[in-house]
Design an enzyme around this catalytic site. Structure first.
Site, mmCIF file in Angstrom:
data_model
loop_
_atom_site.group_PDB
_atom_site.id
_atom_site.type_symbol
_atom_site.label_atom_id
_atom_site.label_comp_id
_atom_site.label_asym_id
_atom_site.label_seq_id
_atom_site.Cartn_x
_atom_site.Cartn_y
_atom_site.Cartn_z
ATOM 1 C CD GLN A 16 31.021 32.177 9.715
ATOM 2 O OE1 GLN A 16 31.957 32.335 10.045
ATOM 3 N NE2 GLN A 16 30.006 31.284 10.672
ATOM 4 C CG ASP A 21 37.173 27.530 8.341
ATOM 5 O OD1 ASP A 21 36.969 27.357 9.558
ATOM 6 O OD2 ASP A 21 36.941 28.476 7.700
ATOM 7 C CE LYS A 75 33.871 31.326 13.546
ATOM 8 N NZ LYS A 75 33.408 31.187 12.006
HETATM 9 N N1 LIG Z 1 34.210 29.042 7.570
HETATM 10 C C1 LIG Z 1 33.621 28.523 8.408
HETATM 11 N N2 LIG Z 1 34.272 28.128 9.505
HETATM 12 C C2 LIG Z 1 33.457 27.784 10.693
HETATM 13 O O1 LIG Z 1 33.779 27.368 11.732
HETATM 14 C C3 LIG Z 1 32.214 28.028 10.964
HETATM 15 C C4 LIG Z 1 31.408 28.448 9.683
HETATM 16 N N3 LIG Z 1 32.303 28.748 8.575
HETATM 17 N N4 LIG Z 1 29.906 28.875 9.819
HETATM 18 C C5 LIG Z 1 29.344 28.160 10.653
HETATM 19 C C6 LIG Z 1 29.820 27.245 11.581
HETATM 20 C C7 LIG Z 1 29.238 27.531 12.857
HETATM 21 N N5 LIG Z 1 30.082 27.771 13.838
HETATM 22 C C8 LIG Z 1 30.174 28.124 15.319
HETATM 23 C C9 LIG Z 1 31.311 28.627 15.905
HETATM 24 C C10 LIG Z 1 30.939 28.884 17.260
HETATM 25 C C11 LIG Z 1 29.774 28.648 17.935
HETATM 26 C C12 LIG Z 1 29.407 29.362 19.158
HETATM 27 O O2 LIG Z 1 30.326 29.804 19.833
HETATM 28 N N6 LIG Z 1 28.358 29.002 19.892
HETATM 29 C C13 LIG Z 1 28.239 29.168 21.329
HETATM 30 C C14 LIG Z 1 26.672 29.622 21.300
HETATM 31 C C15 LIG Z 1 26.421 30.826 20.303
HETATM 32 C C16 LIG Z 1 24.952 31.356 20.523
HETATM 33 O O3 LIG Z 1 24.561 31.742 21.608
HETATM 34 O O4 LIG Z 1 24.315 31.399 19.489
HETATM 35 C C17 LIG Z 1 27.975 27.975 22.236
HETATM 36 O O5 LIG Z 1 27.752 26.842 21.520
HETATM 37 O O6 LIG Z 1 28.169 28.062 23.384
HETATM 38 C C18 LIG Z 1 28.816 28.474 17.244
HETATM 39 C C19 LIG Z 1 28.962 27.972 15.891
HETATM 40 C C20 LIG Z 1 31.118 28.032 13.121
HETATM 41 N N7 LIG Z 1 31.303 27.618 11.824
#
Ligand SMILES: Nc1nc(=O)c2c([nH]1)NC[C@@H]1CN(c3ccc(C(=O)N[C@@H](CCC(=O)O)C(=O)O)cc3)C=[N+]21
Ligand SMILES: [Mg+2]
Length: 283
Positions: free
Chosen positions: A94, A117, A50
């Site tokens: 987070q 968020d 992020k």
């Molecule tokens: N306050 C808060 N806001 C959130 O938005 C929040 C949170 N807490 N806690 C956890 C979850 C999870 N989350 C993700 C964001 C990006 C990927 C992401 O970029 N994923 C990549 C892969 C990453 C990898 O390789 O592990 C993809 O799908 O291509 C994943 C998960 C946001 N979250």
């Protein structure tokens, strides 16, 4: 029939370029504060991504990391300071937080204007009431992925699997706002396959791999996979049996490379929106 891939990385690139252009046009750079409490390794990776995404789109960001035993009162005090910091337009704490911290209290402490968020009661109420506001990033990103297919949702049947406050519930409301007929399925749903078979759009947000299989999917459907699971080889996989479902669906998002990057992209969009509002530019 093999489904068309909906590329969340490519769509993110386009949208982030737009964010960068709009951010550059503002008198003051949009700023995001990201707070991580504790040592969860997955959270550390997401948070790093992020902060990196902010830099790439010309957004200012500050990253605050605290030990797992950081006091709730101290976290609330940090949020209070960021609420009045004129360089900060968005605050992201987070999730998940350590057990001694009340997540609802933390969310409620964030100024609704900086709730990028979209988790606050105000943002949830605005979405449910059809008012403008900050939308939760994951379902907001899913809507952009669906829109990118060019299919009009009017009169279509959408089935959301999962009813969390962060994904399932706001997803259903966004689909409703786009004139779809919406069904929300969950762990107590009697006949999941029967519902999913009716769907022109399926959004899977369960957290269990192979929840959606080929025989459950209507030919030509749009399938959006929010899941983030590990398979037996430890590889990232979604809630959808990708190999099977891609032979039936019309469109499908991959994991990784689908919803995940769009979640981060919509965080940037929300931060920009909050900054535009703070600087007197309506959007
Ligand atoms: N306050 C808060 N806001 C959130 O938005 C929040 C949170 N807490 N806690 C956890 C979850 C999870 N989350 C993700 C964001 C990006 C990927 C992401 O970029 N994923 C990549 C892969 C990453 C990898 O390789 O592990 C993809 O799908 O291509 C994943 C998960 C946001 N979250
Ligand atoms: Mg507001």
């Amino acid at each position: 029939m093999t489904a068309q891939l909906i590329d969340g990385i490519a769509l993110s690139k386009t949208l982030r370029a737009d964010v960068a252009a709009r951010a550059a046009a503002l008198p003051r750079r949009p700023g995001l504060a990201v707070i991580l409490v504790g040592e969860d390794p997955a959270s550390a990776v997401y948070v790093r991504n992020k902060v990196k995404a902010c830099a790439e789109s010309g957004l200012h960001s500050v990253f605050e990391k605290y030990d797992a035993d950081f006091a709730e009162a101290a976290l609330l005090a940090r949020i209070a300071a960021l609420n009045t910091d004129p360089a900060i337009d968005g605050i992201l704490v987070q999730m998940p937080l350590p057990r001694h911290i009340d997540a609802q209290k933390v969310i409620a402490a964030i100024s609704p204007d900086k709730d990028v968020d979209g988790f606050s009661v105000q943002s949830a109420g605005e979405l449910a009431s059809g008012l403008p506001g900050l939308r939760p990033c994951t379902p907001f990103g899913c809507m952009k992925l669906i829109e990118s297919t060019g299919q009009n949702l009017k009169g279509k049947h959408a089935v959301v699997i999962g009813r969390s406050n962060t994904v399932g519930k706001p997803m259903a409301l966004l689909l409703l706002q786009a004139n779809a007929t919406v069904t929300v399925c969950h762990s107590a749903t009697a006949d999941l396959a029967g519902h999913v078979r009716q769907a022109d759009v399926v959004v899977a947000a369960v957290g269990r791999r192979n929840t959606v299989t080929a025989e459950m999917v209507k030919p030509g459907a749009i399938v959006i996979d929010v899941g983030m699971n590990r398979n037996d080889e430890g590889k990232l996989c979604g809630d959808v049996d990708f190999a099977g479902v891609r032979e039936v669906a019309g469109w499908i998002t991959p994991v990784p490379g689908g919803v995940g990057p769009m979640t981060i992209t919509m965080l940037l969009v929300n931060t920009l929106q909050a900054a535009e509002k703070a600087q007197g530019l309506a959007r």
